[in-house]
Design an enzyme around this catalytic site. Sequence first.
Site, PDB file in Angstrom:
ATOM      1  N   ASN A   1       6.361  -5.276  -8.963  1.00 30.77           N
ATOM      2  CA  ASN A   1       5.100  -4.749  -8.438  1.00 30.77           C
ATOM      3  C   ASN A   1       3.906  -5.116  -9.318  1.00 30.77           C
ATOM      4  O   ASN A   1       3.148  -4.239  -9.750  1.00 30.77           O
ATOM      5  CB  ASN A   1       5.214  -3.227  -8.293  1.00 30.77           C
ATOM      6  CG  ASN A   1       4.613  -2.709  -6.999  1.00 30.77           C
ATOM      7  OD1 ASN A   1       3.689  -3.304  -6.469  1.00 30.77           O
ATOM      8  ND2 ASN A   1       5.123  -1.607  -6.510  1.00 30.77           N
TER       9      ASN A   1
ATOM     10  N   ASP B   1       7.141  -0.937  -0.855  1.00 31.16           N
ATOM     11  CA  ASP B   1       7.701   0.349  -1.277  1.00 31.16           C
ATOM     12  C   ASP B   1       8.689   0.878  -0.239  1.00 31.16           C
ATOM     13  O   ASP B   1       9.739   1.432  -0.590  1.00 31.16           O
ATOM     14  CB  ASP B   1       6.581   1.370  -1.486  1.00 31.16           C
ATOM     15  CG  ASP B   1       5.565   0.918  -2.519  1.00 31.16           C
ATOM     16  OD1 ASP B   1       5.960   0.223  -3.479  1.00 31.16           O
ATOM     17  OD2 ASP B   1       4.372   1.243  -2.362  1.00 31.16           O
TER      18      ASP B   1
ATOM     19  N   GLY C   1       0.602   5.898  -3.898  1.00 30.32           N
ATOM     20  CA  GLY C   1       1.117   5.519  -5.203  1.00 30.32           C
ATOM     21  C   GLY C   1       2.467   4.851  -4.989  1.00 30.32           C
ATOM     22  O   GLY C   1       3.267   5.322  -4.174  1.00 30.32           O
TER      23      GLY C   1
ATOM     24  N   GLY D   1      11.857 -12.112   5.310  1.00 26.65           N
ATOM     25  CA  GLY D   1      12.982 -11.216   5.065  1.00 26.65           C
ATOM     26  C   GLY D   1      13.219 -10.980   3.584  1.00 26.65           C
ATOM     27  O   GLY D   1      12.275 -10.831   2.807  1.00 26.65           O
TER      28      GLY D   1
ATOM     29  N   ARG E   1       0.407  -6.032 -10.721  1.00 23.28           N
ATOM     30  CA  ARG E   1      -0.975  -5.742 -10.330  1.00 23.28           C
ATOM     31  C   ARG E   1      -1.917  -6.493 -11.259  1.00 23.28           C
ATOM     32  O   ARG E   1      -2.117  -6.117 -12.413  1.00 23.28           O
ATOM     33  CB  ARG E   1      -1.248  -4.236 -10.404  1.00 23.28           C
ATOM     34  CG  ARG E   1      -0.468  -3.416  -9.388  1.00 23.28           C
ATOM     35  CD  ARG E   1      -1.002  -3.650  -7.982  1.00 23.28           C
ATOM     36  NE  ARG E   1      -0.334  -2.798  -7.009  1.00 23.28           N
ATOM     37  CZ  ARG E   1       0.722  -3.166  -6.298  1.00 23.28           C
ATOM     38  NH1 ARG E   1       1.245  -4.376  -6.472  1.00 23.28           N
ATOM     39  NH2 ARG E   1       1.256  -2.340  -5.422  1.00 23.28           N
TER      40      ARG E   1
ATOM     41  N   LYS F   1      12.025 -10.142  -2.336  1.00 22.28           N
ATOM     42  CA  LYS F   1      11.293  -9.859  -1.098  1.00 22.28           C
ATOM     43  C   LYS F   1      10.538 -11.124  -0.676  1.00 22.28           C
ATOM     44  O   LYS F   1       9.800 -11.706  -1.464  1.00 22.28           O
ATOM     45  CB  LYS F   1      10.315  -8.713  -1.311  1.00 22.28           C
ATOM     46  CG  LYS F   1      10.967  -7.393  -1.698  1.00 22.28           C
ATOM     47  CD  LYS F   1       9.932  -6.311  -1.958  1.00 22.28           C
ATOM     48  CE  LYS F   1       9.112  -6.584  -3.199  1.00 22.28           C
ATOM     49  NZ  LYS F   1       8.180  -5.484  -3.534  1.00 22.28           N
TER      50      LYS F   1
ATOM     51  N   TYR G   1     -10.045   0.519  -6.793  1.00 17.43           N
ATOM     52  CA  TYR G   1      -9.433   1.560  -7.614  1.00 17.43           C
ATOM     53  C   TYR G   1     -10.474   2.261  -8.482  1.00 17.43           C
ATOM     54  O   TYR G   1     -11.370   1.621  -9.034  1.00 17.43           O
ATOM     55  CB  TYR G   1      -8.376   0.967  -8.542  1.00 17.43           C
ATOM     56  CG  TYR G   1      -7.160   0.410  -7.848  1.00 17.43           C
ATOM     57  CD1 TYR G   1      -6.151   1.241  -7.377  1.00 17.43           C
ATOM     58  CD2 TYR G   1      -7.001  -0.962  -7.682  1.00 17.43           C
ATOM     59  CE1 TYR G   1      -5.025   0.733  -6.756  1.00 17.43           C
ATOM     60  CE2 TYR G   1      -5.887  -1.484  -7.063  1.00 17.43           C
ATOM     61  CZ  TYR G   1      -4.898  -0.633  -6.600  1.00 17.43           C
ATOM     62  OH  TYR G   1      -3.786  -1.148  -5.986  1.00 17.43           O
TER      63      TYR G   1
ATOM     64  N   ALA H   1       4.455  -1.777   2.461  1.00 17.99           N
ATOM     65  CA  ALA H   1       5.690  -2.339   3.020  1.00 17.99           C
ATOM     66  C   ALA H   1       6.741  -2.583   1.943  1.00 17.99           C
ATOM     67  O   ALA H   1       7.932  -2.339   2.157  1.00 17.99           O
ATOM     68  CB  ALA H   1       5.380  -3.644   3.749  1.00 17.99           C
TER      69      ALA H   1
END
Length: 327
Positions: free
Chosen positions: A174, A270, A41, A242, A176, A237, A111, A268
């Site tokens: 993030n 997170d 998660g 980098g 989705r 990110k 999922y 990665a």
Amino acid sequence: MNREASGAGTPDVFTFGETMVALRGDGPLRLGGAMTVSVAGAESNVAVGLARLGHGVRWAGAVGDDEAGELVLRTLRAEGVDVGAAHRDPHAPTGLILFEARLPEVTRVHYYRSGSAGSRLGADAVERAFTAAPPRLLHLTGVTPALGEHARAAWERALRLARDHAVPVCLDVNFRGRLWSRRVAGAFLRPWLPYVDVLVASADELPLCLPPDGPAPDPEEQADRLLGLGVSEVVVKLGAGGATAYGDGGAPVHRPAVPVRAVDTVGAGDAFVAGYLSALLDGAGVAARLERAVTTGAFAVASRGDWEGAPTRAELGLLGGEDDVLR
């Protein structure tokens, strides 16, 4: 600040979100075979990463009143994450995620989370967990509000509580695409940006946070616009490139990725956030925060699993990273 210095019952970081049981296979699911069992998660990945670096973290997600939920809580508890505020939902199951390795650098994710306990976390439960001992920092992601109206209300309540208690907020966009469209995600997230102190996003997620008008500017222009909307710091990110941080009144700061042999890129981002917030809590400057973030991100890339490869504070120097003063 380490766990002992944070004070009894007062976490450095408060976070919540859906954590699922994770099954990982070595090849196509249709062929069967053995699978490893773990948990995964976005928010709990960050929680584990921070706990391993010595920070006190409270996680207040919801799991089913089932064996899968017990696995989630047991795993997080074993990693030093405070799960005392977690909720067991007797009317909904713990979610499930399947990882299917198809190519050396390609993993398909499946999922099974519709109607899960994590999607039903209530705003009142979040308020009780937050106000019991207001944290030094609130960490949220854009995954939780995409899960449904209950999770969205809890997410909104947390932001308002952070504002009321003068607690800084980190938001990892993030995005989705399986949960909501870019249009819907952007329309929801944009009004909340004035509540955010540190915004973390990949370069392709930045436009979600901006009004969809005019030609798309480059990342630096996008970051400047976000700073103008009230965000204090924008961290972009860039994967193998980098990461770059933008803030009011200063030049952008960039750090290249730490070169490692990539084994699994899942988790990665997170791990990167955990490293960044860890150094922020330690009082480090922007360059040092990025340095720790790309280091923890590299550990994740070089290891299988969502959080299993997260380093301890003593291990940060194994990749030739931080100065001793930050360890």
